[in-house]
Design an enzyme around this catalytic site. Sequence first.
Site, PDB file in Angstrom:
ATOM      1  N   ARG A 172      34.335  53.162  36.950  1.00  0.00           N
ATOM      2  CA  ARG A 172      34.831  54.597  36.959  1.00  0.00           C
ATOM      3  C   ARG A 172      35.842  54.702  36.023  1.00  0.00           C
ATOM      4  O   ARG A 172      36.418  53.546  35.531  1.00  0.00           O
ATOM      5  CB  ARG A 172      35.138  55.014  38.515  1.00  0.00           C
ATOM      6  CG  ARG A 172      36.103  54.072  38.853  1.00  0.00           C
ATOM      7  CD  ARG A 172      37.032  54.312  40.381  1.00  0.00           C
ATOM      8  NE  ARG A 172      37.455  53.303  40.814  1.00  0.00           N
ATOM      9  CZ  ARG A 172      38.827  52.399  40.474  1.00  0.00           C
ATOM     10  NH1 ARG A 172      39.364  52.979  39.643  1.00  0.00           N
ATOM     11  NH2 ARG A 172      38.977  51.369  41.334  1.00  0.00           N
ATOM     12  N   LYS A 228      30.618  41.898  45.551  1.00  0.00           N
ATOM     13  CA  LYS A 228      31.464  40.987  44.673  1.00  0.00           C
ATOM     14  C   LYS A 228      30.623  39.885  44.527  1.00  0.00           C
ATOM     15  O   LYS A 228      30.787  39.240  43.403  1.00  0.00           O
ATOM     16  CB  LYS A 228      32.680  40.454  45.600  1.00  0.00           C
ATOM     17  CG  LYS A 228      33.525  41.631  45.635  1.00  0.00           C
ATOM     18  CD  LYS A 228      35.034  40.957  45.931  1.00  0.00           C
ATOM     19  CE  LYS A 228      36.039  41.965  46.735  1.00  0.00           C
ATOM     20  NZ  LYS A 228      36.649  42.923  45.456  1.00  0.00           N
TER      21      LYS A 228
HETATM   22  P1  ADP Z   1      39.691  44.130  46.472  1.00  0.00           P
HETATM   23  O1  ADP Z   1      38.435  44.797  45.786  1.00  0.00           O
HETATM   24  O2  ADP Z   1      39.459  44.093  47.898  1.00  0.00           O
HETATM   25  O3  ADP Z   1      40.907  44.720  45.878  1.00  0.00           O
HETATM   26  P2  ADP Z   1      40.009  42.016  44.664  1.00  0.00           P
HETATM   27  O4  ADP Z   1      38.836  40.889  44.216  1.00  0.00           O
HETATM   28  O5  ADP Z   1      39.966  42.891  43.460  1.00  0.00           O
HETATM   29  O6  ADP Z   1      39.589  42.689  45.940  1.00  0.00           O
HETATM   30  O7  ADP Z   1      41.409  41.263  44.807  1.00  0.00           O
HETATM   31  C1  ADP Z   1      42.406  42.171  45.121  1.00  0.00           C
HETATM   32  C2  ADP Z   1      43.830  41.281  44.633  1.00  0.00           C
HETATM   33  O8  ADP Z   1      43.870  40.078  45.432  1.00  0.00           O
HETATM   34  C3  ADP Z   1      43.841  40.900  43.061  1.00  0.00           C
HETATM   35  O9  ADP Z   1      44.183  42.038  42.429  1.00  0.00           O
HETATM   36  C4  ADP Z   1      44.578  39.605  43.151  1.00  0.00           C
HETATM   37  O10 ADP Z   1      46.013  40.290  43.313  1.00  0.00           O
HETATM   38  C5  ADP Z   1      44.399  39.053  44.375  1.00  0.00           C
HETATM   39  N1  ADP Z   1      43.362  37.959  44.324  1.00  0.00           N
HETATM   40  C6  ADP Z   1      41.888  38.230  44.202  1.00  0.00           C
HETATM   41  N2  ADP Z   1      41.240  37.076  44.159  1.00  0.00           N
HETATM   42  C7  ADP Z   1      42.131  35.996  44.146  1.00  0.00           C
HETATM   43  C8  ADP Z   1      42.152  34.707  43.853  1.00  0.00           C
HETATM   44  N3  ADP Z   1      40.895  34.012  43.870  1.00  0.00           N
HETATM   45  N4  ADP Z   1      43.301  34.032  43.835  1.00  0.00           N
HETATM   46  C9  ADP Z   1      44.457  34.737  43.900  1.00  0.00           C
HETATM   47  N5  ADP Z   1      44.393  36.193  44.273  1.00  0.00           N
HETATM   48  C10 ADP Z   1      43.401  36.777  44.095  1.00  0.00           C
END
Ligand code: ADP
Length: 518
Positions: free
Chosen positions: A292, A116
């Site tokens: 993907r 990330k």
């Molecule tokens: P992972 O790869 O673990 O799934 P993500 O970065 O895709 O993590 O985030 C997962 C979910 O968490 C997102 O779809 C959103 O719902 C929530 N999320 C992520 N970052 C934030 C943020 N900065 N503020 C609010 N919600 C967030």
Amino acid sequence: MIRKVLIANRGEIALRIVRACQELGVRSVAVYSDADAQAPHVREADEAVHIGPAPASESYLRGDHLIAVAKQVGADAIHPGYGFLSEREWFARAVRDAGLIWIGPPAEAIAAMGSKTAARTLAISAGTPVVPGTTTPLRDAGEAAATAAQFGYPVLLKAAAGGGGKGMRVVREAGEIASALASAQREAKNAFGDDAVYVEKYIEGPRHVEIQVLADAHGNCIALGERECSIQRRHQKMVEEAPSVAVSPELRKRMGDAAVAAAKAAGYVNAGTCEFLLDKNGDFYFLEMNTRIQVEHPVTELVMGIDLVQWQLRIASGERLPVLESPQPKGWAIECRITSEDPANGFLPSTGRIAHLHLPSGPGVRWDGGIEVGSVVGLSYDPMLAKLIVFAPTREAAIARMERALKELVIDGVETSREFHLRVMADADYRAGRVDIQWLESRLPTLLAQQAPAETRAAAAIAAALLADRERGGRRVAATPEGTASVASTSTSPAGTTGRAGGSSTWAQLARLESLRS
Ligand code: ADP
């Protein structure tokens, strides 16, 4: 052109890839574990190879073995689907090193988007807006407190190697940050073997909106519009649609350009998805890139009139993109993920044998499934059984169509999310498009209150079977633990078992049973 593809996956996505191969005149090779010997993807593929016992670590995750099998059967390419090995850089590299074509992005692009913090750094360099926060891991609690104060509470601590929501902690005040950091680091270490954690501003009530991109090997990359994926439970998407009610053509263009810039910065080729948070002010922030094909790709296919999986094969064969301008979506598509989970029981996975299956059809209905009558649903794999997708000219018509299709669908043998989806479709907020990523969780008590618990439904099913039995003149009634009922020695399932919409016919029959008794 690729001539023969080994599909390193199972279930609905394996079947989806088989179908794309068939339509392109490409031979397909399925692989299967002990648990999948009778699976539809195995039967439909041109060839099938047994690769080991049910646990994925001994079958679908054995990359070296899969490459050896591909060589043995004379495949010239491997399609990884989603999940399993699809985003493992080492596997993409090993496939290429073995002289095979990898139907996906270059290993280097997977690596660039794999962490990330690396993805954030790359997006920033491309001018793609990211959630305010840091790009380097926190050294200690003191640095965490200082950084959080700089961005302002609430903040989100996130594992750099994160996935599946693991190693993530929302911190609302300074007093919580030290313990939240320690537990996020611990969880990250356990899940990913890497305890690097960084800080992001926590965005309140955003939507999850993602952009599909398609890039060829000749430097062309286009955005194929957005998917609205805010209906999530525990970060798992349950309903997706395209387009999004929150995205205007102007915003679509800006988000599309931002996604294409990030993809180009990563040297991206093939199909990929940039995930964004879209806040209440219409500002959007890059979250990560999924390197993907995604579960929810069909909604984009329907509104864009393009076969993404076929294009994955074409691009991997060296073809150029047919258009260089991003098209606008036409109509509306909605997808419901039909899982073998029991919403009334905390979404517990449900297992069993599919005893009866009636698939919805008619105008604008698509079923991407991996089950059939007799399929055994166990605990070895993801509980997603199939995706029900509808397409209609407007969102209102698409919702009506999804309701109709969900009502037509009958799955007996395991509990499923079908009825829960019907309740989402009927919800006033959902219908008005008033949703964000927290909506489903906050609405769960209301949605579940409308759903009878499994035991009640099982009792109703037994009662309905008893009634049918009585009317037919006496046969034995058997109830399964999953809450369905069947009448032994009859091949037809009893009228009004749990598979049917809303259960109203079951309740009507129960009432009639009561009146017969009295
Ligand atoms: P992972 O790869 O673990 O799934 P993500 O970065 O895709 O993590 O985030 C997962 C979910 O968490 C997102 O779809 C959103 O719902 C929530 N999320 C992520 N970052 C934030 C943020 N900065 N503020 C609010 N919600 C967030």
